[in-house]
Design an enzyme around this catalytic site. Structure first.
Site, PDB file in Angstrom:
ATOM      1  N   THR A 132      20.327 -38.446  19.542  1.00  0.00           N
ATOM      2  CA  THR A 132      21.336 -39.205  19.931  1.00  0.00           C
ATOM      3  C   THR A 132      22.842 -38.849  19.107  1.00  0.00           C
ATOM      4  OG1 THR A 132      22.462 -41.612  20.047  1.00  0.00           O
ATOM      5  CG2 THR A 132      21.058 -41.136  18.277  1.00  0.00           C
ATOM      6  N   ASP A 133      23.840 -39.029  19.641  1.00  0.00           N
ATOM      7  CA  ASP A 133      25.101 -38.782  19.213  1.00  0.00           C
ATOM      8  C   ASP A 133      25.571 -39.833  18.037  1.00  0.00           C
ATOM      9  OD1 ASP A 133      25.864 -40.775  20.617  1.00  0.00           O
ATOM     10  OD2 ASP A 133      27.524 -39.906  21.761  1.00  0.00           O
ATOM     11  N   GLU A 134      24.783 -41.197  18.023  1.00  0.00           N
ATOM     12  CA  GLU A 134      25.028 -41.905  17.138  1.00  0.00           C
ATOM     13  C   GLU A 134      24.811 -41.609  15.596  1.00  0.00           C
ATOM     14  OE1 GLU A 134      23.983 -45.965  18.072  1.00  0.00           O
ATOM     15  OE2 GLU A 134      24.483 -45.579  20.138  1.00  0.00           O
ATOM     16  N   TYR A 181      19.294 -48.407  14.084  1.00  0.00           N
ATOM     17  CA  TYR A 181      18.701 -47.711  15.055  1.00  0.00           C
ATOM     18  C   TYR A 181      19.174 -46.133  14.627  1.00  0.00           C
ATOM     19  CZ  TYR A 181      19.186 -44.841  19.489  1.00  0.00           C
ATOM     20  OH  TYR A 181      19.399 -43.964  20.357  1.00  0.00           O
ATOM     21  N   LYS A 185      17.030 -42.898  13.958  1.00  0.00           N
ATOM     22  CA  LYS A 185      17.024 -41.545  14.478  1.00  0.00           C
ATOM     23  C   LYS A 185      17.405 -40.250  13.499  1.00  0.00           C
ATOM     24  CE  LYS A 185      16.643 -40.833  18.566  1.00  0.00           C
ATOM     25  NZ  LYS A 185      15.298 -40.368  19.338  1.00  0.00           N
TER      26      LYS A 185
END
Ligand code: NAD
Ligand code: DAU
Length: 375
Positions: A132-134, A181, A185
């Protein structure tokens, strides 16, 4: 070439689109959907392809090292596309342990199983990790009114949206995750790269921006709000609704995954995104207008459902992906203009109320009520 591929998390939102695409596009491949069926996994997402001869569903936890290894050996699996994860930021704030267990330990277990099954014979093998970009953290919003982004990339059918700052997430940025989260990741991404660097496992990692489209679990902004508008329930907007997300239609992500799985370079990272930044409050207004119009209500009549609530803890201000490497090297670009994608999406949820009722009933509803009580 025939291939046997495990897609983990194939019963979830993005996974189900990837499974559908690959089952339909590659009749010679065997596609194995490996999914634990947590609250987010739903086999109803795959009803249209469940009887295809090249599809198999296996209910399994990615943390089950022995089970995954046995399956890989029996089926002579040569590719893994790994999407299984706990994916909702709000849940990670309430229950970080589950996120570490699934996203970190589960990914590690899968890596160990692939390493053991392939045992140094990497020829034609591929371990593709969906991230993810997060993990990159949050960008500043230096232009709250929006500016023309510097990229030439445009969805072929339309214009890109404005950008809210000069900086974008590029593949070389250092990781700065803020939520449990994204921390989990990020950690799983590091393990995947470490397995390439240490053992030679043929890995690829991609980092994608926010997806939207059919079959998304209605705890996420877009399906939750469409359903609430339909039922005239309050729309809990976190903080001032000023946070920016970069939205990509889920089938465009699935197309990118297919392309990268087949043509991407081993050990590379590719960012995937639609150059499509929106402030939450603006997207919410588009949703209200679209639902109202499609239900025959006066457009905008449900604006009073907007309810500002306490902000999400550690709420990242802005995400914006620079996916020009993927466009330059592999020729991918988003196919849908946002206005088209959001119209299709709203229509899908309104036309599939049975699907929505099914996932918002029973045990989930209880969890959901606990989760949002007090807001
Ligand atoms: P989702 O929550 O809709 O689906 C997750 C799936 O994984 C479910 O089917 C669930 O049953 C399964 N799963 C969970 N734990 C498992 C376990 N221990 N073993 C086997 N299966 C398990 O998630 P999503 O939104 O489709 O996201 C898929 C992946 O893409 C995730 O890795 C996520 O981090 C990543 N991602 C999501 C987005 C987005 O906008 N949704 C954007 C970028 C990246
Ligand atoms: O950027 C990619 C990520 O996008 C994925 O890695 C995650 O798996 C996915 O869940 C998504 O994370 P977000 O936190 O951005 O998505 P969510 O739909 O939860 O929220 C989108 C924005 O809307 C965010 O700024 C928080 C806000 N929001 C969300 C909900 C559920 C609200 O204002 N109210 C809400 O009720």
């Amino acid at each position: 070439m025939k291939r046997t591929i495990i897609i983990t998390g194939g019963a979830g939102f993005i996974g189900s689109h990837v499974v559908r695409l690959m089952v339909n596009k590659y009749p010679d491949y065997k596609i194995i959907n490996l999914d634990k069926l947590t609250y987010a996994g739903n086999l109803a997402n795959l009803k249209d392809i469940e009887d295809k001869p090249n599809y198999r569903f296996v209910k399994m936890d990615i943390c089950d090292f022995e089970g995954v290894l046995k399956l890989m050996q029996e089926e002579k699996v040569d590719g893994i596309i790994h999407l299984a994860a706990e994916s909702h930021v709000d849940r990670s704030i309430k229950d970080p342990f589950t996120f570490a267990q699934t996203n970190v330990m589960g990914t590690l277990s899968l890596l160990q199983a692939a390493k053991a099954a392939w045992n140094g014979d990497w020829e034609g093998k591929r371990f593709y990790h969906i991230s993810t970009d997060e993990v990159y953290g949050a960008l500043e919003m230096t232009h709250p009114e929006g500016i023309e982004p510097p990229f030439t990339t445009k969805a072929s059918s339309g214009e890109h949206h404005l950008a809210y700052g000069e900086k974008f997430f590029t593949e070389d940025l250092k990781y700065q995750p803020h939520s449990p989260y994204s921390a989990a990741k990020a950690s799983s991404d590091h393990f995947v790269r470490a397995f390439h660097d240490t053992f030679g496992l043929p890995t690829i990692v991609t980092n994608c921006s926010n997806n939207y489209g059919p079959y998304q679990f209605p705890e996420k902004l877009i399906p939750l709000f469409i359903n609430n508008i339909r039922h005239r329930k309050p729309l809990p907007v976190y903080g001032k609704g000023e946070n920016v997300r970069d939205w990509l239609y889920v089938e465009d992500h699935a197309r990118a995954i297919d392309l990268i799985f087949h043509k991407g370079k081993i050990a590379e990272t590719y960012n995937i995104g639609g150059f499509n930044e929106w402030k939450n409050i603006d997207i919410i207004k588009v949703l209200i207008n679209t639902v109202d119009r499609l239900l025959g209500r006066p457009e905008g009549s449900d604006m009073d459902l907007i309810t500002y609530v306490t902000d999400r803890a550690g709420h990242d201000l802005r995400y914006a992906i620079d996916s020009s490497k993927l466009q330059r090297e592999l020729g991918w670009e988003p196919s849908l203009q946002f206005e088209e994608g959001i119209e299709k999406t709203v229509r899908w949820y309104l036309d599939n109320q049975d699907w929505m009722d099914n996932v918002t009933s029973g045990d989930y509803l209880k969890y959901y009520e606990d989760m949002y009580s007090g807001r």
